[in-house]
Design a protein around this motif. Structure first.
Motif, PDB file in Angstrom:
ATOM      1  N   LEU A   1       4.919   0.920   0.798  1.00 27.24           N
ATOM      2  CA  LEU A   1       5.679   0.860   0.181  1.00 27.24           C
ATOM      3  C   LEU A   1       6.610   2.503   0.122  1.00 27.24           C
ATOM      4  CD1 LEU A   1       3.027   0.007  -3.111  1.00 27.24           C
ATOM      5  CD2 LEU A   1       5.263  -1.726  -2.157  1.00 27.24           C
ATOM      6  N   GLY A   2       6.272   2.886   1.542  1.00 27.84           N
ATOM      7  CA  GLY A   2       7.309   3.726   1.714  1.00 27.84           C
ATOM      8  C   GLY A   2       8.130   3.423   3.100  1.00 27.84           C
ATOM      9  N   ALA A   3       9.115   4.158   3.214  1.00 25.94           N
ATOM     10  CA  ALA A   3       9.863   3.911   4.549  1.00 25.94           C
ATOM     11  C   ALA A   3       9.074   5.123   5.252  1.00 25.94           C
ATOM     12  CB  ALA A   3      11.041   5.050   4.587  1.00 25.94           C
ATOM     13  N   GLY A   4       7.908   5.668   5.588  1.00 27.78           N
ATOM     14  CA  GLY A   4       7.281   6.962   6.672  1.00 27.78           C
ATOM     15  C   GLY A   4       5.693   6.147   6.807  1.00 27.78           C
ATOM     16  N   VAL A   5       4.972   5.686   8.224  1.00 27.51           N
ATOM     17  CA  VAL A   5       4.503   4.952   7.957  1.00 27.51           C
ATOM     18  C   VAL A   5       3.045   6.338   9.102  1.00 27.51           C
ATOM     19  CG1 VAL A   5       5.176   2.936   7.925  1.00 27.51           C
ATOM     20  CG2 VAL A   5       4.765   4.080   9.992  1.00 27.51           C
TER      21      VAL A   5
ATOM     22  N   ASP B   1      18.408   1.011  -2.218  1.00 28.40           N
ATOM     23  CA  ASP B   1      18.323   1.864  -3.347  1.00 28.40           C
ATOM     24  C   ASP B   1      17.808   3.218  -2.135  1.00 28.40           C
ATOM     25  OD1 ASP B   1      17.535   2.149  -5.965  1.00 28.40           O
ATOM     26  OD2 ASP B   1      15.426   2.437  -4.604  1.00 28.40           O
ATOM     27  N   LEU B   2      16.219   3.463  -1.725  1.00 26.85           N
ATOM     28  CA  LEU B   2      15.836   4.112  -1.088  1.00 26.85           C
ATOM     29  C   LEU B   2      17.192   5.360   0.059  1.00 26.85           C
ATOM     30  CD1 LEU B   2      12.047   5.040   0.210  1.00 26.85           C
ATOM     31  CD2 LEU B   2      13.836   5.300   1.676  1.00 26.85           C
ATOM     32  N   THR B   3      17.319   4.269   0.866  1.00 27.58           N
ATOM     33  CA  THR B   3      18.535   5.123   1.449  1.00 27.58           C
ATOM     34  C   THR B   3      18.899   5.933   0.844  1.00 27.58           C
ATOM     35  OG1 THR B   3      18.490   2.956   2.828  1.00 27.58           O
ATOM     36  CG2 THR B   3      20.154   4.733   2.951  1.00 27.58           C
TER      37      THR B   3
ATOM     38  N   VAL C   1       0.860  -1.227  -0.091  1.00 26.45           N
ATOM     39  CA  VAL C   1      -0.254  -0.022   0.469  1.00 26.45           C
ATOM     40  C   VAL C   1       1.152   1.001  -0.366  1.00 26.45           C
ATOM     41  CG1 VAL C   1      -1.931  -1.432   1.351  1.00 26.45           C
ATOM     42  CG2 VAL C   1      -0.025   0.368   2.744  1.00 26.45           C
ATOM     43  N   TRP C   2       0.280   2.377  -0.331  1.00 22.17           N
ATOM     44  CA  TRP C   2       0.439   3.621  -0.371  1.00 22.17           C
ATOM     45  C   TRP C   2      -0.083   4.232   0.027  1.00 22.17           C
ATOM     46  CZ3 TRP C   2       4.297   5.732   1.484  1.00 22.17           C
ATOM     47  CH2 TRP C   2       4.848   7.206   1.782  1.00 22.17           C
ATOM     48  N   LYS C   3      -0.214   5.108   0.473  1.00 20.93           N
ATOM     49  CA  LYS C   3      -1.829   6.504   1.275  1.00 20.93           C
ATOM     50  C   LYS C   3      -2.797   5.235   0.929  1.00 20.93           C
ATOM     51  CE  LYS C   3       0.949  10.126   0.907  1.00 20.93           C
ATOM     52  NZ  LYS C   3       1.045  11.285  -0.120  1.00 20.93           N
TER      53      LYS C   3
ATOM     54  N   PRO D   1       9.360  18.530  -4.692  1.00 24.31           N
ATOM     55  CA  PRO D   1       8.196  18.172  -4.394  1.00 24.31           C
ATOM     56  C   PRO D   1       7.887  16.590  -4.164  1.00 24.31           C
ATOM     57  CG  PRO D   1       8.906  18.013  -6.984  1.00 24.31           C
ATOM     58  CD  PRO D   1       9.933  18.378  -5.814  1.00 24.31           C
ATOM     59  N   HIS D   2       8.471  16.552  -2.388  1.00 25.06           N
ATOM     60  CA  HIS D   2       8.552  15.268  -2.141  1.00 25.06           C
ATOM     61  C   HIS D   2       9.299  14.247  -2.402  1.00 25.06           C
ATOM     62  CE1 HIS D   2       6.262  12.945   1.045  1.00 25.06           C
ATOM     63  NE2 HIS D   2       7.169  12.178   0.729  1.00 25.06           N
ATOM     64  N   ASN D   3      10.432  14.854  -3.049  1.00 25.01           N
ATOM     65  CA  ASN D   3      10.733  13.169  -4.460  1.00 25.01           C
ATOM     66  C   ASN D   3      12.615  13.587  -3.939  1.00 25.01           C
ATOM     67  OD1 ASN D   3      12.156  15.795  -5.112  1.00 25.01           O
ATOM     68  ND2 ASN D   3      11.943  14.960  -7.050  1.00 25.01           N
TER      69      ASN D   3
ATOM     70  N   ASP E   1      12.352   8.977  -4.333  1.00 26.05           N
ATOM     71  CA  ASP E   1      11.493   8.084  -4.623  1.00 26.05           C
ATOM     72  C   ASP E   1      11.563   6.838  -3.969  1.00 26.05           C
ATOM     73  OD1 ASP E   1       9.776   9.878  -5.864  1.00 26.05           O
ATOM     74  OD2 ASP E   1      10.600   9.719  -7.342  1.00 26.05           O
ATOM     75  N   THR E   2      10.497   5.686  -4.327  1.00 26.09           N
ATOM     76  CA  THR E   2      10.027   4.228  -3.567  1.00 26.09           C
ATOM     77  C   THR E   2      10.540   3.868  -5.278  1.00 26.09           C
ATOM     78  OG1 THR E   2       8.973   5.141  -1.937  1.00 26.09           O
ATOM     79  CG2 THR E   2       9.090   2.550  -2.743  1.00 26.09           C
ATOM     80  N   ASP E   3      11.523   3.250  -5.236  1.00 24.39           N
ATOM     81  CA  ASP E   3      11.460   2.670  -6.678  1.00 24.39           C
ATOM     82  C   ASP E   3      10.648   1.175  -6.530  1.00 24.39           C
ATOM     83  OD1 ASP E   3      13.016   2.661  -9.264  1.00 24.39           O
ATOM     84  OD2 ASP E   3      13.722   0.711  -8.531  1.00 24.39           O
TER      85      ASP E   3
ATOM     86  N   GLY F   1      12.347  14.569   6.063  1.00 17.23           N
ATOM     87  CA  GLY F   1      11.187  13.430   6.725  1.00 17.23           C
ATOM     88  C   GLY F   1       9.492  13.905   6.530  1.00 17.23           C
ATOM     89  N   ARG F   2       8.807  14.525   7.560  1.00 15.92           N
ATOM     90  CA  ARG F   2       7.215  14.921   6.421  1.00 15.92           C
ATOM     91  C   ARG F   2       6.990  16.477   7.053  1.00 15.92           C
ATOM     92  NH1 ARG F   2       7.637  10.490   4.330  1.00 15.92           N
ATOM     93  NH2 ARG F   2       6.071   8.894   4.480  1.00 15.92           N
ATOM     94  N   GLY F   3       5.914  16.436   6.577  1.00 16.70           N
ATOM     95  CA  GLY F   3       5.435  18.106   6.061  1.00 16.70           C
ATOM     96  C   GLY F   3       5.366  18.517   7.271  1.00 16.70           C
TER      97      GLY F   3
HETATM   98  C1  GLV Z   1       8.740   9.120   1.524  1.00 17.59           C
HETATM   99  O1  GLV Z   1       8.238   9.258   1.264  1.00 17.59           O
HETATM  100  C2  GLV Z   1       8.640   7.527   2.259  1.00 17.59           C
HETATM  101  O2  GLV Z   1       8.258   7.313   3.143  1.00 17.59           O
HETATM  102  O3  GLV Z   1       9.163   6.798   1.504  1.00 17.59           O
END
Ligand code: GLV
Ligand code: NAP
Length: 321
Positions: A73-77, A98-100, A53-55, A283-285, A288-290, A235-237
């Motif tokens: 599908l991302g690091a932040g939950v 990859d994401l790191t 899932v993503w959002k 823009p929050h990139n 990116d989650t590849d 991190g996050r807004g």
């Molecule tokens: C992107 O914002 C993430 O949490 O992977």
């Protein structure tokens, strides 16, 4: 016995999160397993054992009575964990090289842009002005990283390798060669007092919401080479108090801000951040989650689970990250 189905629930609205892109990758790495893009593909809800899932829409995961694992599908939950109806099964987040690596590229690039005064040289080029300024060494700049998890630690190590004077702050104390480590509320003041460039790589939780506030900015070092403190938030807004950033930039409490994340995304057209002369935004990139790297990671986690091995990077729901 047929393999349990994998349901994909993906929203996000950007090119990277185009759901069909993800379905193609998951079909490739999950041979023989039904993969259903929700709500496009029909699937027997009872056959779904995994969700990636993503959002996802709040409540959407309650439709699957036999769900065993949710893969964020991302690091932040934060977007998933805020759903109070989330089924009580393991929630696995992304923690892959990859994401790191992408995040480290972003943070290093922006620390270097401030350190090497790239804004000034870009303006000088436009004005055809040849006026080099004195340049200090990387070791003269104190970088402080909030969050020494998977992302923060890698950024800290690479920045230290370049020569910056790096410290990090986390919930529990760490021992990382070459990095000055601080932990907990009790050491936050000391950490901030020795920081010229504050990089935020915290997760968004009840404890961290709004931590990038005027109160925090006022504690940053003011005797550094840049002439004032700089913040970088990837991190996050929700970690930042946006009015505080703007007023701190305007009254000199902050020299500059690099922001990848915002309280409202996409950033509204009338946001003052777009045109603020001392704000650099993206823009929050930052990372990116590849789909290639992450679909493979999820397929490997499913294989581990089905071999009876423990899942990796399971979120502590009580802590919120
Ligand atoms: C992107 O914002 C993430 O949490 O992977
Ligand atoms: P992580 O491995 O879970 O690390 C989180 C770090 O934050 C840990 O060091 C943790 O301390 C620390 N922390 C949490 N709460 C704290 C608190 N109250 N006080 C002090 N420290 C606290 O997470 P990660 O993989 O590094 O990712 C961090 C965040 O980056 C994600 O949650 C996400 O929001 C963001 N992100 C953004 C992008 C982007 O493109 N902009 C991409 C990916 C991720 P302990 O070590 O003591 O637990």
């Amino acid at each position: 016995m047929s393999k349990g189905a994998l349901a994909l629930l993906i929203s996000g609205g950007t090119e990277n999160w185009a759901p069909l892109r993800w379905r193609v990758r998951f079909l490739r790495v999950c041979p023989g397993r039904p993969v259903a893009l929700i709500p496009v593909d029909a699937v027997d809800a009872a056959s779904v054992r995994y969700a990636a899932v993503w959002k996802p829409k709040p409540g959407a995961l309650s439709d699957f009575p036999n769900l065993e694992v949710i893969f964020n599908l991302g690091a932040g939950v934060d977007a998933v964990i805020s759903d109070l109806t989330l089924p009580p099964v393991p929630l696995v987040r992304v923690a892959v090289g990859d994401l790191t690596g992408r995040m480290t590229e972003y943070v290093v690039m922006h620390v270097l842009m401030h350190h090497r005064r790239q804004g000034y040289y870009a303006e000088s080029q436009r004005a055809k002005v040849w006026a080099p300024k004195l340049q200090w060494a990387a070791s003269d700049l104190r970088v402080g990283i909030m969050g020494l998890g998977v992302l923060g630690r890698d950024c800290a190590e690479v920045l230290a390798r370049i020569g910056f004077d790096v410290a990090g702050w986390s919930g529990t104390w760490k021992s990382i060669p070459g990095i000055k480590c601080f932990a907990g509320e009790g050491q936050l003041g000391d950490f901030l007092a020795r920081t010229d460039v504050l990089v935020c790589l915290l997760p968004l939780t009840a404890q961290t919401r709004g931590i990038l506030s005027r109160r925090t900015f006022a504690k940053l070092a003011r005797d550094g080479k840049l002439g004032g403190p700089v913040i970088i938030n990837a991190g996050r807004g929700g970690l930042q108090v946006e009015d505080d950033i703007l007023s701190a930039l305007d009254d000199g409490t902050l020299l500059a801000a690099t922001l990848d994340v915002f309280a409202t995304e996409p950033l509204p057209p009338d946001s003052p951040f777009w045109s603020h002369p001392r704000v650099t935004l993206s823009p929050h990139n930052a990372a990116d989650t590849d789909p290639d790297a992450i679909s493979l990671y999820v397929a490997e986690q499913i294989a581990r689970h089905e071999r009876g091995e423990p899942l990796q990077n399971v979120v502590d729901r009580a802590a919120g990250y």
